[in-house]
Design an enzyme around this catalytic site. Sequence first.
Site, short mmCIF file in Angstrom:
data_model
loop_
_atom_site.label_atom_id
_atom_site.label_comp_id
_atom_site.label_asym_id
_atom_site.label_seq_id
_atom_site.Cartn_x
_atom_site.Cartn_y
_atom_site.Cartn_z
N LYS A 1 0.72 -1.36 0.00
CA LYS A 1 -0.07 0.06 0.14
C LYS A 1 0.91 1.13 0.00
CE LYS A 1 -4.02 2.13 2.53
NZ LYS A 1 -4.86 1.91 3.73
N SER B 1 -9.81 2.43 2.84
CA SER B 1 -8.79 3.09 1.87
C SER B 1 -8.14 2.13 1.23
CB SER B 1 -8.17 4.08 2.71
OG SER B 1 -7.18 3.40 3.63
N SER C 1 -10.62 0.23 7.04
CA SER C 1 -10.00 0.35 5.85
C SER C 1 -9.12 -1.06 5.28
CB SER C 1 -8.99 1.37 5.70
OG SER C 1 -9.60 2.93 5.81
#
Length: 494
Positions: free
Chosen positions: A79, A159, A183
């Site tokens: 990420k 997210s 998330s």
Amino acid sequence: MTDLTKLSLAATRDGLKNKDFTALEVTEGYLDAIAAANPKLNAYVAVTGDEARAMAKASDEKLARGEGGALEGVPLGIKDLFATKGVHTQAASHILDQFKPEYESSVTQNLWNDGAVMLGKLNMDEFAMGSSNETSYYGPVINPWRGEGDNKDLVPGGSSGGSAAAVSAWLCAGATATDTGGSIRQPAAFTGTVGIKPTYGRCSRWGVVAFASSLDQAGPIARTVEDSAIMLTSMAGFDAKDSTSVDMAVPDFAAAVERGVKGLVIGVPKEYRMDGMPAEIEKLWQEGLEWLKAEGATVRDISLPHTKYALPAYYIVAPAEASSNLARYDGVKYGLRVPGKDITDMYEQTRAEGFGREVKRRIMIGTYVLSAGYYDAYYVRAQKVRTLIKRDFENAFADGVDAILTPATPSAAFGIADQEMASDPVKMYLNDIFTVTVNMAGLPGIAVPAGKDGQGLPLGLQLIGKPFDEETLFAAARVIERAAGMDFTPEKWW
């Protein structure tokens, strides 16, 4: 040869150890898959092909010598919130343009120490603020799933949408992700993958771009419960560089996966039965409870009375911490700089251009609730509510409950640029309704795919555990995964 990108992380690891194929072959397979899919899915914001090949070759040399770590040669996606030395790290924000850190986050360093290979950096909501991966400076990630007979683009959740989409579409064997209010778990539920948010303090936050420091926690998204357990074992561990990191031994999480749930007490919070909850979510929840019962667990109704205050309290605490954390982005030392007539003007111009709309909204909310005259009324009160939410869980666990089962999300994935969501941020925030309590209380939570809605889209269930008892969550999630017995492979359209 089987398509190496379609193997589970565990099968990839074992195949590499048995020399059935090489790390370079697996890595090339994933790089080819990314090249073909990424123009459509937008899951990666940076692909590190040269670094991946070099890491894979090094892994092959180690494996040839009979050496190698727990993840030797396994290709992962990272990420964009994790600092990776000399590699694009921008939290999917314009304000961090061209930023390449001179250091490695502790979590990614742990993975490299265990021999993992980095394929690239994954797209996400800007500064991890969002539930749909539509706030990224690099544009939205597209969910690999589509409704039956429908070609409408859907969100992958946020997210960590890039992480979830990449795992779901076989663009990495597993991915790192972070969870501040859901998330990891919400995108996992939207994409038919498994995501665990570990207990606060289980994984180091050092080198992870901060959103809300008392809520953020790193964790993995993978295709199976076993894969996520293997990844978490490598990611977790004490780190002296993070004052919130807990000095505890990391168990072999994968060893707990097949432990079963015989004798466990599973709590069912009545407050999670929301008005207007879709019948298919209610039905899935009931099915999950039946599966756990069939394996020897006892189900008990419990009460978490302060649940209704969790979302409003979260949307005070998280933006307050964000407004403090994001004050460092001013255009002076790194990232974007927009010239101004003086330094104050430069700050203002840089932030106006550098931050996206959702990030600005949360900074404004956070600055407001921390301002003189409002601090006690909002922030202090929200922290008191947080203590009560934590106490609700403590009381349930003290009363003999081993884990709690709830839905992961209030619906399946919705459409990109959904007008209802776009015009009403509060409706978007309601996506976190089942997940934020876990962050507020610092507890571990796992989302596991358990069924599909009427359109054939994946739906997930969430298990919440006691602090540092991720092992029970893996064992219970495995029971659900096996009982569901479904193939959570999206039909390829990209």
